[in-house]
Motif scaffolding. Structure first.
Motif, PDB file in Angstrom:
ATOM      1  N   ASP A 110      -2.211  -4.485  -9.722  1.00  0.00           N
ATOM      2  CA  ASP A 110      -3.368  -3.610  -9.511  1.00  0.00           C
ATOM      3  C   ASP A 110      -4.098  -3.926  -8.209  1.00  0.00           C
ATOM      4  OD1 ASP A 110      -2.794  -2.458 -11.961  1.00  0.00           O
ATOM      5  OD2 ASP A 110      -4.291  -3.629 -13.062  1.00  0.00           O
ATOM      6  N   ARG A 111      -3.633  -4.939  -7.488  1.00  0.00           N
ATOM      7  CA  ARG A 111      -4.309  -5.346  -6.255  1.00  0.00           C
ATOM      8  C   ARG A 111      -3.375  -5.237  -5.038  1.00  0.00           C
ATOM      9  NH1 ARG A 111      -5.207  -9.569  -9.771  1.00  0.00           N
ATOM     10  NH2 ARG A 111      -4.194 -11.105  -8.421  1.00  0.00           N
ATOM     11  N   LEU A 112      -2.440  -4.308  -5.112  1.00  0.00           N
ATOM     12  CA  LEU A 112      -1.457  -4.147  -4.036  1.00  0.00           C
ATOM     13  C   LEU A 112      -1.894  -3.055  -3.067  1.00  0.00           C
ATOM     14  CD1 LEU A 112       1.818  -4.272  -6.185  1.00  0.00           C
ATOM     15  CD2 LEU A 112       0.686  -6.150  -4.969  1.00  0.00           C
ATOM     16  N   PRO A 113      -1.401  -3.101  -1.836  1.00  0.00           N
ATOM     17  CA  PRO A 113      -1.674  -2.010  -0.895  1.00  0.00           C
ATOM     18  C   PRO A 113      -0.927  -0.752  -1.331  1.00  0.00           C
ATOM     19  CG  PRO A 113      -0.099  -3.545   0.054  1.00  0.00           C
ATOM     20  CD  PRO A 113      -0.574  -4.167  -1.226  1.00  0.00           C
ATOM     21  N   PRO A 114      -1.199   0.395  -0.687  1.00  0.00           N
ATOM     22  CA  PRO A 114      -0.454   1.620  -1.017  1.00  0.00           C
ATOM     23  C   PRO A 114       1.047   1.342  -1.053  1.00  0.00           C
ATOM     24  CG  PRO A 114      -2.204   2.107   0.531  1.00  0.00           C
ATOM     25  CD  PRO A 114      -2.182   0.611   0.384  1.00  0.00           C
ATOM     26  N   THR A 115       1.695   1.836  -2.111  1.00  0.00           N
ATOM     27  CA  THR A 115       3.070   1.447  -2.391  1.00  0.00           C
ATOM     28  C   THR A 115       4.017   2.634  -2.325  1.00  0.00           C
ATOM     29  OG1 THR A 115       2.333  -0.373  -3.803  1.00  0.00           O
ATOM     30  CG2 THR A 115       4.589   0.423  -4.140  1.00  0.00           C
TER      31      THR A 115
ATOM     32  N   ALA B  70       1.858   5.496  -3.743  1.00  0.00           N
ATOM     33  CA  ALA B  70       1.537   6.477  -2.703  1.00  0.00           C
ATOM     34  C   ALA B  70       2.596   7.566  -2.680  1.00  0.00           C
ATOM     35  CB  ALA B  70       1.443   5.788  -1.341  1.00  0.00           C
ATOM     36  N   VAL B  71       3.859   7.152  -2.795  1.00  0.00           N
ATOM     37  CA  VAL B  71       5.004   8.072  -2.818  1.00  0.00           C
ATOM     38  C   VAL B  71       6.102   7.436  -3.653  1.00  0.00           C
ATOM     39  CG1 VAL B  71       6.687   9.382  -1.463  1.00  0.00           C
ATOM     40  CG2 VAL B  71       4.469   8.847  -0.453  1.00  0.00           C
ATOM     41  N   SER B  72       6.795   8.250  -4.447  1.00  0.00           N
ATOM     42  CA  SER B  72       8.027   7.822  -5.101  1.00  0.00           C
ATOM     43  C   SER B  72       9.197   8.463  -4.360  1.00  0.00           C
ATOM     44  CB  SER B  72       8.045   8.248  -6.573  1.00  0.00           C
ATOM     45  OG  SER B  72       7.005   7.644  -7.288  1.00  0.00           O
TER      46      SER B  72
ATOM     47  N   ALA C 151      -2.265  -6.636   3.565  1.00  0.00           N
ATOM     48  CA  ALA C 151      -1.277  -5.756   4.198  1.00  0.00           C
ATOM     49  C   ALA C 151      -1.757  -4.327   4.046  1.00  0.00           C
ATOM     50  CB  ALA C 151       0.106  -5.940   3.586  1.00  0.00           C
ATOM     51  N   ASP C 152      -1.100  -3.425   4.767  1.00  0.00           N
ATOM     52  CA  ASP C 152      -1.476  -2.011   4.745  1.00  0.00           C
ATOM     53  C   ASP C 152      -0.537  -1.167   3.890  1.00  0.00           C
ATOM     54  OD1 ASP C 152      -3.569  -2.350   6.825  1.00  0.00           O
ATOM     55  OD2 ASP C 152      -1.840  -2.814   8.095  1.00  0.00           O
ATOM     56  N   LEU C 153       0.653  -1.705   3.603  1.00  0.00           N
ATOM     57  CA  LEU C 153       1.682  -0.909   2.935  1.00  0.00           C
ATOM     58  C   LEU C 153       2.637  -1.847   2.207  1.00  0.00           C
ATOM     59  CD1 LEU C 153       2.975   2.013   2.692  1.00  0.00           C
ATOM     60  CD2 LEU C 153       4.385   1.371   4.655  1.00  0.00           C
ATOM     61  N   LEU C 154       3.147  -1.403   1.053  1.00  0.00           N
ATOM     62  CA  LEU C 154       4.191  -2.123   0.334  1.00  0.00           C
ATOM     63  C   LEU C 154       5.370  -1.192   0.131  1.00  0.00           C
ATOM     64  CD1 LEU C 154       5.557  -4.243  -1.495  1.00  0.00           C
ATOM     65  CD2 LEU C 154       4.085  -3.448  -3.371  1.00  0.00           C
ATOM     66  N   VAL C 155       6.558  -1.630   0.534  1.00  0.00           N
ATOM     67  CA  VAL C 155       7.796  -0.902   0.263  1.00  0.00           C
ATOM     68  C   VAL C 155       8.493  -1.642  -0.873  1.00  0.00           C
ATOM     69  CG1 VAL C 155       9.949   0.003   1.199  1.00  0.00           C
ATOM     70  CG2 VAL C 155       7.937  -0.230   2.685  1.00  0.00           C
ATOM     71  N   LEU C 156       8.641  -0.973  -1.994  1.00  0.00           N
ATOM     72  CA  LEU C 156       9.095  -1.605  -3.225  1.00  0.00           C
ATOM     73  C   LEU C 156      10.416  -0.983  -3.667  1.00  0.00           C
ATOM     74  CD1 LEU C 156       8.299  -3.572  -5.537  1.00  0.00           C
ATOM     75  CD2 LEU C 156       7.067  -1.648  -6.579  1.00  0.00           C
ATOM     76  N   GLU C 157      11.482  -1.764  -3.618  1.00  0.00           N
ATOM     77  CA  GLU C 157      12.807  -1.259  -3.993  1.00  0.00           C
ATOM     78  C   GLU C 157      13.110  -1.583  -5.452  1.00  0.00           C
ATOM     79  OE1 GLU C 157      17.533  -2.043  -3.013  1.00  0.00           O
ATOM     80  OE2 GLU C 157      16.020  -2.733  -1.574  1.00  0.00           O
TER      81      GLU C 157
ATOM     82  N   ALA D 200       4.080   1.798  13.664  1.00  0.00           N
ATOM     83  CA  ALA D 200       2.748   2.413  13.687  1.00  0.00           C
ATOM     84  C   ALA D 200       1.642   1.363  13.665  1.00  0.00           C
ATOM     85  CB  ALA D 200       2.596   3.359  12.496  1.00  0.00           C
ATOM     86  N   GLY D 201       2.015   0.097  13.701  1.00  0.00           N
ATOM     87  CA  GLY D 201       1.031  -0.971  13.731  1.00  0.00           C
ATOM     88  C   GLY D 201       0.554  -1.439  12.370  1.00  0.00           C
ATOM     89  N   LEU D 202       1.265  -1.050  11.310  1.00  0.00           N
ATOM     90  CA  LEU D 202       0.862  -1.451   9.965  1.00  0.00           C
ATOM     91  C   LEU D 202       1.465  -2.801   9.590  1.00  0.00           C
ATOM     92  CD1 LEU D 202       1.342   1.915   8.022  1.00  0.00           C
ATOM     93  CD2 LEU D 202      -0.717   1.061   9.153  1.00  0.00           C
ATOM     94  N   ARG D 203       0.746  -3.522   8.751  1.00  0.00           N
ATOM     95  CA  ARG D 203       1.278  -4.746   8.154  1.00  0.00           C
ATOM     96  C   ARG D 203       1.974  -4.339   6.862  1.00  0.00           C
ATOM     97  NH1 ARG D 203      -4.367  -7.582   7.487  1.00  0.00           N
ATOM     98  NH2 ARG D 203      -4.704  -5.436   6.781  1.00  0.00           N
ATOM     99  N   VAL D 204       3.264  -4.662   6.755  1.00  0.00           N
ATOM    100  CA  VAL D 204       4.075  -4.126   5.659  1.00  0.00           C
ATOM    101  C   VAL D 204       4.660  -5.247   4.798  1.00  0.00           C
ATOM    102  CG1 VAL D 204       5.998  -2.613   5.051  1.00  0.00           C
ATOM    103  CG2 VAL D 204       4.686  -2.165   7.143  1.00  0.00           C
ATOM    104  N   HIS D 205       4.405  -5.160   3.493  1.00  0.00           N
ATOM    105  CA  HIS D 205       5.100  -5.989   2.509  1.00  0.00           C
ATOM    106  C   HIS D 205       6.394  -5.280   2.107  1.00  0.00           C
ATOM    107  CE1 HIS D 205       1.657  -8.504   2.107  1.00  0.00           C
ATOM    108  NE2 HIS D 205       1.031  -7.878   1.133  1.00  0.00           N
ATOM    109  N   VAL D 206       7.409  -6.043   1.726  1.00  0.00           N
ATOM    110  CA  VAL D 206       8.656  -5.455   1.238  1.00  0.00           C
ATOM    111  C   VAL D 206       9.224  -6.331   0.128  1.00  0.00           C
ATOM    112  CG1 VAL D 206      10.977  -4.643   1.806  1.00  0.00           C
ATOM    113  CG2 VAL D 206       9.176  -4.548   3.548  1.00  0.00           C
ATOM    114  N   LEU D 207       9.680  -5.697  -0.946  1.00  0.00           N
ATOM    115  CA  LEU D 207      10.485  -6.378  -1.964  1.00  0.00           C
ATOM    116  C   LEU D 207      11.813  -5.652  -2.055  1.00  0.00           C
ATOM    117  CD1 LEU D 207      10.882  -8.455  -4.245  1.00  0.00           C
ATOM    118  CD2 LEU D 207       9.910  -6.766  -5.822  1.00  0.00           C
ATOM    119  N   THR D 208      12.902  -6.372  -1.835  1.00  0.00           N
ATOM    120  CA  THR D 208      14.230  -5.774  -1.895  1.00  0.00           C
ATOM    121  C   THR D 208      15.189  -6.772  -2.521  1.00  0.00           C
ATOM    122  OG1 THR D 208      15.894  -4.604  -0.571  1.00  0.00           O
ATOM    123  CG2 THR D 208      14.929  -6.574   0.401  1.00  0.00           C
ATOM    124  N   SER D 209      16.354  -6.303  -2.938  1.00  0.00           N
ATOM    125  CA  SER D 209      17.374  -7.192  -3.503  1.00  0.00           C
ATOM    126  C   SER D 209      18.728  -6.500  -3.447  1.00  0.00           C
ATOM    127  CB  SER D 209      17.027  -7.548  -4.961  1.00  0.00           C
ATOM    128  OG  SER D 209      17.016  -6.382  -5.773  1.00  0.00           O
TER     129      SER D 209
END
Length: 269
Positions: free
Chosen positions: A42-47, A159-161, A136-142, A70-79
Motif C-alpha cells: 500500500d506504500r508503493l509508487p504508481p505501479t 496505474a496500468v495493467s 521512487a516514481d514508478l514500479l514495473v512489476l512483472e 524521462a528522468g524517473l526513478r524506477v523500481h523493477v521486480l522481474t524473474s
C-alpha cells in the motif's frame, strides 16, 4: 565471494525449504505475510503490472527504459535472474545491493515466523518491503506465473495493467484451454484501472475484453486503439493523437517491435 548468490546464499536456501511445493498458486500466504509487514504494497509508487506468456521481460525492460529516459526513478521486480539473484530487484534505478538483500530477507523471514510460504512469495514480499522503503516514481512489476493467484497480484489500484501475448504455458497449473489461461492472466485487471493488451489470439482477446468490460477498466488493444510496426529501420507507433517516428529497439527480433509498442502505449495520449 564467487558464488553467484553471494552473501544471501544461506538465507535463500533456507527460505526455499519453508514450503515443499515449488509452485502453489494462492494469495492467502502472501496476504498474511504482507499484513505482518504492515502492508508495504500500500506504500508503493504508481505501479505498472505486466502479465502474459511471451515478452513480459522485454516489455518491462522497455517500460523501465522509457521511465528512466524521462528522468524517473524506477523500481523493477522481474524473474528469473540471468546471473545474480539481485537482478530480480531494482531499486530506484540500481540493483539491490548484496548487503541490503540479506537484511530485507531476514526481516521478512522474521515476520513470516516459520509459517508455510513459497520461495517466490517471500521474495515478492521482500521486494515490496524494499520498494516501500526506497523513494521512487514508478514500479514495473512483472507477474511470476499466471496472474490471478500470482503473489504480485495484491496491488489494489495499478496505474496500468499490461497483458502481453497469451499462449499455452504452465499447463499443469493454468490448464490446457487458451481461454482459461487468458482468464488467469487477465486476473490482474482491476476495477476502473486502464488496461493495455498486446495482439492476442481470438480466444484470448475475447477473455481480456470481457474481463475489462466487467470491471469497467478502459482497454487499449494493439492493432485497434494503437499499433506499432517497423518501417525503414525505424519503429512507427500509431495512437489516437497521430504517429510517432522512433528509433528501432536495440533488442533483437521482429517481435520486439510489438513489445516496444506495448511499452510506449502506457505513456501515449
Amino acid at each position: 565471494m564467487s558464488d553467484h548468490l553471494r552473501a544471501h546464499d544461506a538465507a535463500l536456501e533456507r527460505l526455499r525449504g519453508l514450503h515443499p511445493i515449488k509452485i502453489d498458486l494462492s494469495l492467502d500466504r502472501i496476504t498474511r505475510l504482507l499484513d505482518a509487514l504492515r502492508r508495504p504494497q500500500d506504500r508503493l509508487p504508481p505501479t505498472i503490472h505486466v502479465a502474459g506468456t511471451n515478452g513480459k521481460g522485454s516489455t518491462a525492460a522497455f517500460i523501465r527504459a522509457i521511465g528512466e529516459a524521462a528522468g524517473l526513478r524506477v523500481h523493477v521486480l522481474t524473474s528469473p535472474h540471468l546471473v545474480r539473484f539481485v537482478e530480480r530487484i531494482r531499486l530506484s534505478g540500481s540493483l539491490i545491493t548484496e548487503e541490503h538483500l540479506p537484511d530485507i530477507l531476514a526481516r521478512v523471514e522474521a515476520a513470516n515466523a516459520g509459517q508455510s510460504i513459497t520461495f517466490f512469495e517471500i521474495v515478492t514480499a521482500a521486494a515490496f518491503l524494499a520498494f516501500a522503503e526506497t523513494p521512487a516514481d514508478l514500479l514495473v512489476l512483472e507477474v511470476g506465473l499466471g496472474g490471478r493467484f500470482d503473489a504480485t497480484n495484491v496491488i489494489a489500484r495499478p496505474a496500468v495493467s499490461v497483458i502481453c501475448p497469451v499462449d499455452y504455458d504452465h499447463k499443469e497449473f493454468l490448464g490446457e484451454d487458451l481461454a482459461g489461461i487468458a482468464g488467469e492472466k487477465a486476473g490482474i485487471i482491476k476495477r476502473g484501472r486502464p488496461v493495455i493488451s498486446a495482439r492476442q489470439a481470438e480466444a484470448a482477446e475475447a477473455v481480456v475484453e470481457r474481463q475489462a468490460l466487467a470491471l469497467g477498466a478502459p482497454l487499449s488493444r494493439m492493432g485497434v486503439e494503437f499499433d506499432a510496426w517497423p518501417e525503414r529501420g525505424r519503429l512507427i507507433f500509431q495512437h489516437p493523437a497521430g504517429l510517432m517516428d522512433l528509433p528501432a529497439p536495440a533488442l533483437i527480433g521482429a517481435h520486439q517491435i510489438d513489445n516496444a509498442g506495448l511499452a510506449i502505449a502506457h505513456v501515449s495520449p
